[in-house]
Design a protein around this motif. Structure first.
Motif, mmCIF file in Angstrom:
data_model
loop_
_atom_site.group_PDB
_atom_site.id
_atom_site.type_symbol
_atom_site.label_atom_id
_atom_site.label_comp_id
_atom_site.label_asym_id
_atom_site.label_seq_id
_atom_site.Cartn_x
_atom_site.Cartn_y
_atom_site.Cartn_z
ATOM 1 N N PHE A 111 0.871 -1.180 0.000
ATOM 2 C CA PHE A 111 0.000 0.000 0.000
ATOM 3 C C PHE A 111 0.903 1.222 0.000
ATOM 4 C CE2 PHE A 111 -2.375 -3.359 2.044
ATOM 5 C CZ PHE A 111 -3.649 -3.232 1.516
ATOM 6 N N GLU A 112 0.587 2.199 -0.824
ATOM 7 C CA GLU A 112 1.342 3.447 -0.824
ATOM 8 C C GLU A 112 0.397 4.618 -0.609
ATOM 9 O OE1 GLU A 112 5.404 2.682 -3.289
ATOM 10 O OE2 GLU A 112 3.761 3.633 -4.391
ATOM 11 N N VAL A 113 0.815 5.527 0.252
ATOM 12 C CA VAL A 113 0.058 6.755 0.510
ATOM 13 C C VAL A 113 0.965 7.909 0.104
ATOM 14 C CG1 VAL A 113 -1.063 8.186 2.253
ATOM 15 C CG2 VAL A 113 -1.201 5.689 2.430
ATOM 16 N N ALA A 145 4.406 6.593 15.243
ATOM 17 C CA ALA A 145 4.988 5.610 16.163
ATOM 18 C C ALA A 145 4.024 4.433 16.340
ATOM 19 C CB ALA A 145 5.299 6.257 17.515
ATOM 20 N N ILE A 146 2.750 4.745 16.550
ATOM 21 C CA ILE A 146 1.745 3.689 16.706
ATOM 22 C C ILE A 146 1.601 2.907 15.403
ATOM 23 C CG2 ILE A 146 -0.728 3.243 17.032
ATOM 24 C CD1 ILE A 146 -0.686 5.621 19.060
ATOM 25 N N SER A 147 1.573 3.607 14.276
ATOM 26 C CA SER A 147 1.456 2.930 12.982
ATOM 27 C C SER A 147 2.623 1.972 12.764
ATOM 28 C CB SER A 147 1.400 3.950 11.837
ATOM 29 O OG SER A 147 0.210 4.702 11.927
ATOM 30 N N GLY A 148 3.829 2.403 13.117
ATOM 31 C CA GLY A 148 5.010 1.541 12.982
ATOM 32 C C GLY A 148 4.894 0.296 13.851
ATOM 33 N N GLN A 149 4.388 0.460 15.073
ATOM 34 C CA GLN A 149 4.221 -0.688 15.970
ATOM 35 C C GLN A 149 3.122 -1.625 15.466
ATOM 36 O OE1 GLN A 149 3.665 1.230 19.763
ATOM 37 N NE2 GLN A 149 5.872 1.368 20.135
ATOM 38 N N LEU A 150 2.023 -1.068 14.939
ATOM 39 C CA LEU A 150 0.952 -1.901 14.380
ATOM 40 C C LEU A 150 1.486 -2.721 13.199
ATOM 41 C CD1 LEU A 150 -2.069 0.583 14.419
ATOM 42 C CD2 LEU A 150 -1.670 -1.335 15.983
ATOM 43 N N ALA A 151 2.282 -2.076 12.344
ATOM 44 C CA ALA A 151 2.871 -2.784 11.195
ATOM 45 C C ALA A 151 3.762 -3.924 11.689
ATOM 46 C CB ALA A 151 3.661 -1.810 10.318
ATOM 47 N N ALA A 152 4.621 -3.627 12.655
ATOM 48 C CA ALA A 152 5.532 -4.652 13.180
ATOM 49 C C ALA A 152 4.761 -5.817 13.791
ATOM 50 C CB ALA A 152 6.471 -4.038 14.221
ATOM 51 N N ALA A 156 4.656 -6.635 9.046
ATOM 52 C CA ALA A 156 4.657 -5.801 7.843
ATOM 53 C C ALA A 156 5.752 -4.755 8.005
ATOM 54 C CB ALA A 156 3.300 -5.129 7.668
ATOM 55 N N GLU A 157 6.085 -4.111 6.906
ATOM 56 C CA GLU A 157 7.138 -3.096 6.945
ATOM 57 C C GLU A 157 6.561 -1.755 6.521
ATOM 58 O OE1 GLU A 157 11.771 -2.748 5.511
ATOM 59 O OE2 GLU A 157 10.383 -3.968 4.328
ATOM 60 N N LEU A 158 6.672 -0.768 7.409
ATOM 61 C CA LEU A 158 6.213 0.589 7.112
ATOM 62 C C LEU A 158 7.440 1.460 6.927
ATOM 63 C CD1 LEU A 158 3.959 2.682 6.851
ATOM 64 C CD2 LEU A 158 4.009 2.934 9.335
ATOM 65 N N THR A 159 7.567 2.063 5.748
ATOM 66 C CA THR A 159 8.757 2.859 5.453
ATOM 67 C C THR A 159 8.380 4.166 4.761
ATOM 68 O OG1 THR A 159 8.997 1.685 3.342
ATOM 69 C CG2 THR A 159 10.331 0.876 5.190
ATOM 70 N N LEU A 160 9.285 5.122 4.867
ATOM 71 C CA LEU A 160 9.173 6.354 4.094
ATOM 72 C C LEU A 160 9.816 6.055 2.746
ATOM 73 C CD1 LEU A 160 8.632 9.419 3.838
ATOM 74 C CD2 LEU A 160 10.934 9.780 4.751
ATOM 75 N N PHE A 170 4.577 7.185 1.777
ATOM 76 C CA PHE A 170 4.844 6.122 2.741
ATOM 77 C C PHE A 170 4.410 4.811 2.112
ATOM 78 C CE2 PHE A 170 5.000 9.605 5.733
ATOM 79 C CZ PHE A 170 5.954 9.175 6.650
ATOM 80 N N ARG A 171 5.149 3.732 2.438
ATOM 81 C CA ARG A 171 4.864 2.409 1.865
ATOM 82 C C ARG A 171 4.678 1.400 2.999
ATOM 83 N NH1 ARG A 171 9.148 1.614 -1.712
ATOM 84 N NH2 ARG A 171 7.843 2.570 -3.307
ATOM 85 N N LEU A 172 3.577 0.652 2.911
ATOM 86 C CA LEU A 172 3.305 -0.432 3.846
ATOM 87 C C LEU A 172 3.345 -1.728 3.043
ATOM 88 C CD1 LEU A 172 2.339 -1.479 6.657
ATOM 89 C CD2 LEU A 172 -0.007 -1.168 5.813
#
Length: 179
Positions: A111-113, A145-152, A156-160, A170-172
């Motif tokens: 997913f990309e935003v 921070a919460i989004s990163g923890q939810l991904a982990a 999943a990997e959340l990155t800029l 941003f890419r999930l």
């Protein structure tokens, strides 16, 4: 301090908390069902379109495949996408554009935003997913921070993916489902 911005930030954190409580409640119920990417994007669009419209930002949501998600994954993806998209909407001027796109690349659902705002401040980029890091005057610095923890939590990997004067992406990337 701008009271309306503070109220808006508090309301947003409350909504994120409510969504997380609803997600945890559904997970605890033991009910499991599958969501297609199309169904997930439809739910997402229904939740986020009014926010984009209120800010006069053009929202585009599209998908070209990806695996089905169980409701736990789907709910976590929704929470992350909603937060990223609200950030993107806030980063845009009135008349700005935000695009949310789902695709499948090499068997991985991505997913990309993306927004066409001015990009992130250089100083913020190194610690994006740390609590308290914010570039907004009234931000709490908890959303990413919460989004990163939810991904982990779902491997999943959340990155800029990109940030410059033409905007931010941003890419999930979801973990491949083990057989």
């Amino acid at each position: 301090v701008d009271l309306s911005s503070a109220r808006s930030a508090a309301k947003r954190m409350e909504e994120m908390g409510d969504n997380m409580v609803r997600t945890l409640g559904e997970n605890a119920s033991g009910v499991v069902y599958q969501l297609s990417i199309t169904e997930l994007l439809d739910i997402f669009k229904a939740r986020i379109a009014p926010i984009a419209s209120e800010q006069r930002v053009k929202l585009t949501v599209s998908g070209t495949g990806g695996r089905e998600l169980d409701n736990r994954e789907g709910n976590l993806v929704l929470l992350i996408l909603e937060n990223l998209t609200q950030n993107a909407v806030e980063a845009c001027e009135s008349g700005g554009r935000v695009a949310v796109h789902a695709s499948k690349t090499g068997g991985v659902t991505v997913f990309e935003v993306s927004d066409n705002g001015g990009g992130l401040p250089e100083a913020a980029i190194g610690s994006l997913f740390q609590p308290g890091n914010t570039s907004k005057e009234q931000g709490s610095g908890l959303g990413l921070a919460i989004s990163g923890q939810l991904a982990a939590s779902m491997r999943a990997e959340l990155t800029l993916a990109k940030s410059d004067e033409n905007g931010t992406t941003f890419r999930l990337a979801l973990a491949k489902r083990s057989a």
